[in-house]
Design an enzyme around this catalytic site. Structure first.
Site, PDB file in Angstrom:
ATOM      1  N   PRO A 111       0.820  -1.216   0.000  1.00 35.97           N
ATOM      2  CA  PRO A 111       0.000   0.000   0.000  1.00 35.97           C
ATOM      3  C   PRO A 111       0.855   1.266   0.000  1.00 35.97           C
ATOM      4  CG  PRO A 111       0.080  -0.883   2.213  1.00 35.97           C
ATOM      5  CD  PRO A 111       0.825  -1.858   1.335  1.00 35.97           C
ATOM      6  N   HIS A 151       7.875   0.062   7.747  1.00 33.21           N
ATOM      7  CA  HIS A 151       7.549   1.147   6.815  1.00 33.21           C
ATOM      8  C   HIS A 151       8.693   1.399   5.833  1.00 33.21           C
ATOM      9  CE1 HIS A 151       3.966   3.965   6.957  1.00 33.21           C
ATOM     10  NE2 HIS A 151       4.555   4.304   5.835  1.00 33.21           N
TER      11      HIS A 151
END
Length: 317
Positions: free
Chosen positions: A74, A223
């Site tokens: 994403p 991340h």
């Protein structure tokens, strides 16, 4: 043409801002470099007389049968590559038959993603976008046949590129951190009947808290090295998270995948599937949707090669 070739073509073709963003990470980039390096400590045990010629690399997730355990991550900043990059990523992912996790930080909303691709989709929310929009999008995702919804939790501080916090690629405003809590998971469970994915888990304690709060799947992720410098690699955190959930929910790995061999290693250490981010950016930056499809083809061929040469008939094994 391999992934490194796509990376170089992307570097030459995209705007400098996009290259800086996708090749960047927090502060010294120590976590960014540690993610892919962590895979190098694991080696394969070759079999010279394998009885495997056409290994099965399919995967099952959220009730979907996928041709590969590789999933488009994403990423909210594909738009830096080009005005049509988000749609091209969706189209390339669909061509590969793969699943895609879509970011609320992107320009497209759930309907836009569904219009771009008919492949399995998962909506990933950011709590700093506000509960009204998240609730609206989660319910819309369910109506549009998404496979799951989720929350990105490691957002107490915004991402950094070097020593700077970049502006949001969605609205051009300064990024702000947002503290996530287990109650956010409980709240999301009330918004939809779909499975709820929790991304940003990097340890056993957080894994247990997330599952106890209702998470239906976890994503081990730092991340991509853009949150905390000198963090552990995601792969280093994976085994303890897998042990902590004890088979209650599937565990996915994000951060550091650079080859099909990396995917096999992640699955061998307990991941159900993996998210692929930067290589997808290389593909779309190089050749649009065809480049994304090429990334998946490369990863599939590399996985099949590893399975054949190690005598494993199914990647799920």
């Amino acid at each position: 043409m391999g992934l490194r070739d796509l990376r170089e073509i992307m570097r030459r073709q995209v705007p400098p801002e996009a290259w800086k963003h996708f090749n960047g990470a927090a502060e010294s980039k120590a976590t960014f470099h540690r993610n892919p390096r962590a895979f190098r400590q694991y080696l394969f045990r070759q079999k010279s007389f394998p009885d495997v010629s056409e290994p099965d690399i399919s995967a099952e997730l959220f009730g979907q049968t996928l041709p590969t355990p590789a999933i488009t991550a994403p990423v909210g900043s594909f738009s830096l590559i080009g005005d049509n990059a988000e749609r091209e990523v969706a189209q390339g992912t669909e061509r590969a038959g793969a699943m895609m996790l879509t970011s609320q930080a992107a320009h497209l909303d759930p309907k836009g993603w569904r219009d771009a691709a008919k492949s399995p989709l998962v909506f990933m929310a950011y709590m700093n976008r506000g509960k009204p929009e998240i609730s609206e999008y989660a319910k819309l995702a369910e109506d549009l046949g998404f496979a799951a919804v989720g929350i990105t939790m490691d957002t107490a501080r915004p991402v950094k590129i070097g020593d700077e916090v970049p502006l949001s690629t969605k609205d051009g405003k300064p990024r702000k951190g947002h503290k996530s809590t287990p109650k956010d998971i409980e709240w999301m469970k009330q918004q939809t009947r779909l499975p709820v994915v929790v991304k940003g888990i990097m340890g056993a304690d957080d894994a247990r808290v997330a599952v106890n709060s209702g998470a239906d799947a976890l994503v081990v992720s730092n991340h991509g090295g853009r949150i905390l410098d000198f963090n552990r690699a995601a792969l280093e955190a994976l085994p303890e998270v897998v042990d902590a959930v004890n088979g209650k929910v599937p565990v996915l790995l994000d951060s550091g995948i650079r080859s099909g061999g990396d995917i096999v290693k992640a699955l061998a250490l307990g991941a159900k599937a993996v998210l692929v981010g930067r290589p997808i950016a290389w593909g779309v930056g190089a050749f649009g949707a065809r480049g994304v499809e090429r990334v998946y083809n490369i990863l599939a061929e590399e996985m099949q090669r590893v399975l054949t040469m190690t005598g494993v008939a199914r990647v799920r094994d």
